[in-house]
Design an enzyme around this catalytic site. Structure first.
Site, PDB file in Angstrom:
ATOM      1  N   ARG A 206      46.096 -60.967 -12.310  1.00 50.89           N
ATOM      2  CA  ARG A 206      46.170 -59.575 -11.872  1.00 50.89           C
ATOM      3  C   ARG A 206      45.136 -59.410 -10.419  1.00 50.89           C
ATOM      4  NH1 ARG A 206      43.500 -55.258 -16.535  1.00 50.89           N
ATOM      5  NH2 ARG A 206      40.994 -56.425 -15.724  1.00 50.89           N
TER       6      ARG A 206
ATOM      7  N   ARG B  12      33.212 -46.782 -25.547  1.00 50.34           N
ATOM      8  CA  ARG B  12      33.602 -48.603 -25.384  1.00 50.34           C
ATOM      9  C   ARG B  12      32.388 -48.449 -26.443  1.00 50.34           C
ATOM     10  NH1 ARG B  12      35.147 -50.173 -20.372  1.00 50.34           N
ATOM     11  NH2 ARG B  12      35.308 -52.526 -20.051  1.00 50.34           N
TER      12      ARG B  12
ATOM     13  N   ARG C 144      34.224 -60.540 -21.866  1.00 55.01           N
ATOM     14  CA  ARG C 144      34.386 -58.716 -22.378  1.00 55.01           C
ATOM     15  C   ARG C 144      35.131 -58.887 -23.484  1.00 55.01           C
ATOM     16  NH1 ARG C 144      37.245 -59.219 -16.662  1.00 55.01           N
ATOM     17  NH2 ARG C 144      38.129 -56.791 -16.983  1.00 55.01           N
TER      18      ARG C 144
END
Ligand code: AMP
Length: 230
Positions: free
Chosen positions: A137, A102, A181
């Site tokens: 989702r 990340r 995010r």
């Protein structure tokens, strides 16, 4: 049962790939599809962390608040968990990393620990398209399969086609977390892509297309990056 891996088998299948992209770009769905077709292990740090939270492990207790807020879990915690996982037998024949690295520090650690990828697929998609995708989702609470209420609905609403498990919405798939995010992703992504471009390993993949098309492209790129069996 076979207990050791034939070294020829390792050389033939061995492929290490990283799937890099923002949350909701389809990395997870594509990683699952590609791993099934190529016989690779899918290693998703987000899934592993969620399993730890669910089981209430020490790691899970430490990670929970970071995850709910959409922040990164501290590097040392994720790395310890991941490097242990990558030693497992199923990873010997190759793996797709989904959600790791990340940031540049994680990418450097991956190289240092001897798990440098052969190829990095960079999923490219606008933030606006992501917000729409994440809204619907769903994930199976039992086997982790991914669904979407509009784009990839389960045959029976709320029930996993594959295992019959209950479909859930991730705790961090709410508008505030998604915003955070995306911010976290963009803060690190350029440096990360640049790191792999410099190594000649990064390949861009346009991710705002039908899933089957992306799978085709991903398979092609991965097959051509497979180290030759000498
Ligand atoms: P994901 O399922 O990949 O979207 O990950 C969900 C959450 O798990 C992230 O928002 C982070 O809080 C945490 N996470 C997953 N992978 C990593 C990683 N490589 N480094 C730090 N945190 C991570």
């Amino acid at each position: 049962m076979k207990t050791s891996v034939d070294s020829r088998e390792v050389r033939r299948h061995h492929l290490r790939a990283v799937f890099l992209g923002p949350p909701g770009s389809g990395k997870g769905t594509q990683a699952a599809a590609v791993c099934e077709r190529m016989g690779l292990a899918r290693v998703a740090t987000g899934d592993m962390l969620r399993a730890n939270v669910k089981e209430g492990t020490e790691l899970g207790k430490k990670a929970d608040a970071f995850m709910k807020a959409g922040k990164l879990v501290p590097d040392e915690l994720v790395m310890a968990m991941l490097f242990e996982r990558l030693q497992k037998r199923d990873c010997l024949v190759g793996f797709v990393l989904d959600g790791f690295p990340r940031n540049k520090a994680q990418a450097e650690a991956l190289d240092r620990e001897g798990f440098a990828p052969d190829v990095v697929l960079h999923f490219v998609i606008e933030d606006a398209a992501i917000v729409k995708r994440i809204e619907g989702r769903q994930v199976c609470g039992k086997c982790g399969a991914n669904y979407h209420r509009a784009f990839r609905p389960a045959k029976k609403a709320g029930v996993c086609d594959a295992c019959g498990g209950e479909l859930l919405t991730r705790k961090d798939d709410n508008p505030e977390s998604v915003k955070e995010r995306l911010k976290v992703y963009h803060a690190e992504a350029d440096a990360l892509v640049e790191y792999y471009k410099r190594q000649g390993k990064a390949r861009d993949l346009v991710a705002d297309r039908p899933a089957e098309k992306i799978t085709e492209d991903a398979l092609r790129v991965l097959e051509s990056a497979r180290p030759s069996a000498e």
